[in-house]
Each structure stands twice: as C-alpha cells, then as structure tokens.
Write a protein that holds these residues in place. Structure first.
Motif: not given
Lengths: 371, 258
Positions: B22, B24-28, B30, B57, B60-61, B216
């Motif tokens: 859930l 929003p993206n792999p950066h957040v 991680k 998907s 991997q992060h 956040d």
C-alpha cells in the motif's frame, strides 16, 4: 478575462494545460528546461487504466483517473483535430492476471467496487480466458477483465499535443536549462538560465519530478521524488496480445505498430535516467511467465524516464492560498498520461474561477505543510 | 534496557512488525520501513514473484537489510489453500515463518477460525514457524497456542479499518492466558491504538495501512515506533491505580509548618 499564462514544464501535463487554456482563449507560453515530453511522458506506455492501477479501492485518485478516462474520447479527438496528427487510441479493455486461488477473494472485492463505479468488470478463467487472450500462459489462474480501459501511444500523443499547441498559437520555448520564479505575488516573472525574463499574469507549475526545487520560492513543502521507470519493447507481429495485461509485477500492452511494450520498474535512483541490465532482465523474466512465447525473444528497445511521485501518492493540484496567481499541477507519478485531460480541465477551471477547489481537497498543494 | 522476546528460534528487540503493501512508492516504502525500526516484514505470498524473490516488485527494495520475512497467506479461503501457498513460499527460499491468514468474507476479511486452526496444525507438523491471524477470542487463541503456534495474532478490528482496539477486555484476557507471544494484527489506526495495545501487555503489534496511508508515512512509522516503545515501557512500569476523587500529589505532611 483573458490572461497571460506561463506554464512551467513541457511534459504531458504542461502541454495539456497549455492546450486547454489556449482553447479557452488565454495567451499561453510553455517554458521547458530541455525538450518537450522528455521524461515520464516519453517513457510512458500510455495505459488509461484507473481501475487496474488502483487495486485497493475507489479513493480520490481513482475518481480523478475515472473522470479523465471518461473525458478521453472527446479530448483525444480534439487533440487530433487541432494538431492534424493522428495517434493510436485503442479501447482494448484490460486483463489483470493472477496465479493463485488465493487471488480470487481480492478479485471479488475489486469487481464489486469497480462495477459500482461504471465498469462492467468480471472474473474470467479457463476456456473464456483462453479465448480472450490466446497466448497467455495456461497456468494463469484467472483474470479480472475490465472492458472499459484503453491505451494510447504516448510518444505520438505528446507530439500531437505539442503540435496542436503550436498551431493554436501557444508559444513553446525549449532548452531553457534552469528556471527561477522571481516574482509570483503581484505578477509572474520567471527567469531563464540565459538571463531572459518572462512575465505574465498567472503561473501553472507542471515541472513533475523537479517541482521540489520551488519549495523555497513558495514556502511550502513539495515532497515530490523522482522514481525511475524502465520499460522495454519487443517486436511482436507474430504474437498477438489483444488486451492490456496487468499483473503484480508489471504489464504488457501491444501497440498498433507491431510492438509489445512492457513495463515498468520503479527504481529509487535519484535523477539518474540510465537503463540497467538488472532492471530490464527483471521484466524479461517475468514476461515469459505471462507469455511463454517471449522466452526466446529479446526486447529491441529499452528506455527509462523519471516519474514524479509524491509522499502520499496523490498529485499536487490547485492554486496556492498565498497567491492564486500560482496553480500547481505536478506529481502525477505513473498516471500522467491518464490524468492529463482531467488535470487540464481542473487547472483551467481554477484559472477561470469556475470551480471551487473543495472537491479536489485531497490534492491540495499545501497539504504537506509550510517551510 | 534489553527487552527481548522470542519467536521460534529468533530473538527480537523491535516490537513493531510492518507490512510492505500500500505504500505510494518504493522510496517512501523504504524510508518508512527504516524509520519503523522493524525487524520483521510481512507481505502477501500471492503478490510475490516466487520464482525470483530478489526481482520482486516490492521485495527488491528491501534486499539490503537483514529482515526476517513473515509471508502471509492472505486471500486463502480454506486451510488447503493456505497450506499450499505456505509451501510455495518456503520452497522459494523466502522464509519458513508463515502468517496464516484465512478469510471467508471479502467485505470484512475476518479470519475463519476453524480453517485457521486446521492450517496451523498442518503447518506446525511440517516444521513451519506458524503465526496465525485470528479473531480476538481468548479460547480460540489458546487453542492455536496448543496447536503449536509460535505466536498468536489476534486482530484489533477488521483489516485496514483503522478502528482501533474494539475489545480491549478480550485482548487483556488473551495476554493473561498466553504462554507464547501475542501480537496484535490488523485494525489499528493511530499511535494511541498502538500504545494501548502495548499497555495491555501484548508482545508486539503488526501494522501496514496506518503507516502506508498516512500523509507522511515516514513520520508516521517513526511515531508508531515511539508509541510502541512508550506503551511497552508503561506496561513494564505498571500504571497507577484509578481513584474516584482528587488527591494532592504531595501528602499533607509536606505542607505542615513546624
């Protein structure tokens, strides 16, 4: 009242906003630091798939996507007419493919909410799935079929938008390298790297992954991060794929020009746009699980672009409360192509003061707080 | 203070188990996982690339840290289905820990206790470290423990609702009776819920939606971590007794002029 509008950013969002604003009679200048459609827009596979892209449920982001999907028939026709360019726009429908019995429970939930929001989705399996998509691997357990979803050929669409804008009298200035907003309250002034100053009445910020650079200028937090998307394409004349095929690991879509486009990675790699073997190999390995005939084929084309993702996954959309001269439209992440018509309409409505911002509150550009 | 607890043959210091979905993206994702301090990550087996978990998907992060994976059987409607995908997960080399999650109703996703018990029995025999997700029923939790569960994970409220602890009384009883770790799984919404769970004496909490769906997620992960630590410390400290009327915090003696 007709206004002088500066659009920062010549990606699909910036060009769409310019197109809509010009259509409504405003004087529009698009300022692009390199070339139009160079980043996320150029890398996109052009999926118009709000149902398949929102697996969790109908939130505000889905609603914006659906609004956009429904605007598309008319919007794409207008872009073709204005530009004199054609581009592929195919109402193929989509299949979301899964491999386990345990996926069916979630499918039932998704089908339920999709159908409550204008789709005629259903779960297909066995012989019916085979007939719908004959080359799909036989161990695909089932698929959620959503006939309402479409796709377009993004590079041609973006080119047509650019051409349409130019022919309608939008001024597009590329290769400006660096832009600084020097005045945004009493009027708009933007300075380019070569010292030229551009002025206007209103500013629309469509700088995608670079929007964060404006945090200091506007005094608000703009948590937009670049996420690299790697994508590849196969020559696929002999392998018909009729629908967009989604899965938990990626998607495949066949284009009119005989290519099979497959995406996409989501890499945390800063502003690096290089294509990596690891990234493409990952897609390749997964693709043959969906289409075994791809086992012995190599993608003939690989590319990458930076997608602007925000901290909560929603774009920043709407005017700033400190100056309604500035309207933000950035952070569309994986859905810039899909969201372009709805974004353009919303931005133009804000500018024309046609719509209260209330309905798009979830996208408020100030929701992350102030510096 | 070293305040460890044990699941199977593993000692853990973090009492925050986090779900990987859930975001929003792999950066957040991680950054949020990092901020949570979690040592155990959970994810749905059906969504994973089992042939090559390193390429998955989501997974991997998180390759660069030494996490313990707790794959879950979400989506399974019967014990058979759950057992089948648990075996797939172990065969792929992901983990021999398994969160049994069996739901029969797509609207509430509440666990099916009968099928959960069956699956737990089978998987324990096969040598898995089994952590069943179950309703907050004290007797059922005990039965799962007796069946060999390494930890038992009662839900606070249905998955993803953020309603908080609907039945603190039951949760308290479950903790009292348990001789394996109790981990509150599902239904928490915010930091006060997490602190409350820890105050009730559970060993850990598992969350995903309250973090991933925060405006956040990175800050919220850090906030949850603090709440869990605070709740744990409060539980160990022992709260004061509740009284009906006010009483001065210093006794009368302190005010006497002599």
């Amino acid at each position: 009242m007709k206004e002088q509008v500066i659009v920062m950013g010549g990606g699909v969002i910036g060009l769409s906003c310019a197109f809509e604003l010009r259509k409504r009679g405003h004087e529009v200048t698009v300022m692009e630091t390199s070339r139009c459609g160079g980043q996320a827009s150029g890398a996109a596979a052009g999926m118009l798939a709000p149902y398949s892209e929102n697996v969790e449920g109908p939130d505000a982001f889905f609603q914006l996507g659906l609004e956009s999907l429904q605007l598309y028939p008319e919007w794409q026709a207008a872009v073709k007419l204005a530009s004199g360019h054609s581009f592929e726009y195919t109402n193929s429908g989509s299949l979301y493919a899964v491999f386990h019995d345990a996926d069916l429970l979630a499918f039932e939930g998704r089908q339920l909410w999709q159908c409550r929001h204008g789709a005629s989705s259903r779960i297909v399996e066995g012989g019916e799935l085979q007939r719908l998509e004959p080359n799909l691997a036989s161990n695909v357990r089932a698929a959620l079929y959503t006939p309402e979803e479409s796709h377009l050929y993004a590079p041609h669409y973006v080119k047509a938008l650019e051409q349409g804008c130019r022919l309608m009298g939008v001024e597009i200035i590329e290769q400006l390298e660096q832009l600084a907003v020097t005045e945004w309250q009493s009027e708009i002034r933007v300075r380019a790297a070569d010292g030229r100053i551009f002025s206007g009445d209103r500013l629309v910020v469509c700088s995608g992954a670079w929007a964060k650079e404006l945090e200091e200028t506007f005094g608000i937090r703009i948590p937009v991060y670049p996420i690299r998307g790697q994508i590849c394409a196969y020559e696929a004349d002999a392998l018909p794929v009729r629908h967009m095929v989604f899965s938990s690991q990626g998607y495949l879509v066949a284009k009119e020009n005989g290519t099979l486009v497959c995406g996409a990675s989501e890499d945390v790699a800063g502003f690096d746009t290089s294509v990596t073997d690891k990234g493409i190999e990952r897609l390749r390995k997964w693709n043959r699980r969906l289409f075994p005939e791809l086992e012995h084929r190599d993608p003939f084309h690989r590319w990458a672009g930076l997608r602007p993702s925000t901290q909560d996954g929603f774009p920043l959309l709407g005017p700033l409360s400190s100056s309604d001269r500035v309207i933000m439209a950035a952070g569309h992440y994986r859905n810039g192509i899909l969201l372009s018509p709805a974004t353009a309409r919303f931005v133009a409505d804000c500018l024309d003061e046609k719509q209260t911002v209330e309905c798009k509150k979830a996208f408020s550009p100030e929701r992350f707080g102030y510096l | 203070m070293r305040d460890l607890f044990r699941i199977g043959n593993q000692e853990l210091s973090s009492r925050f188990f986090i779900g990987t979905g859930l975001f929003p993206n792999p950066h957040v994702q991680k950054e949020a996982i990092k901020a949570s301090g979690a040592q155990v990550l959970t994810f749905a087996i059906r969504r994973i690339n089992l042939e090559s978990a390193r390429d998955d998907s989501i997974l991997q992060h998180v390759q660069d840290e030494a996490y313990t994976y707790l794959p879950n059987t979400s989506g399974a409607r019967t014990a058979d289905e759950a057992v089948r995908i648990a075996r797939l997960a172990r065969a792929s080399g992901l983990s021999d820990w398994i969160k049994v999650e069996i739901s029969a109703n797509e609207r509430t996703l509440l666990p099916d206790p009968i099928e959960t018990l069956k699956a737990t029995e089978i998987l324990v025999k096969e040598g898995f470290t089994v952590l069943p997700y179950i309703t907050d029923d004290p007797i059922m939790c005990k039965r799962l423990e007796e069946a060999g569960a390494a930890a038992v994970m009662p839900g606070a409220a249905p998955i993803g609702t953020g309603l908080g602890i609907l039945n603190p009384y039951h949760l308290g009883l479950i903790v009292e009776e348990a001789s394996v770790p109790i981990i509150v799984d599902a239904g928490l919404g915010t930091v006060s819920d997490a602190a409350q769970a820890m105050e009730l004496g559970v060993s850990a909490v598992l969350m995903n939606t309250p973090v991933a769906k925060a405006k956040d997620p990175v800050w919220m992960a850090g906030a949850m971590r603090l709440a869990i630590e605070a709740g744990r410390l409060a539980y160990l400290s022992g709260r004061m007794e509740k009284k009906k009327y006010a009483s001065a915090s210093s006794g009368y003696e302190a005010f006497k002029l002599n």
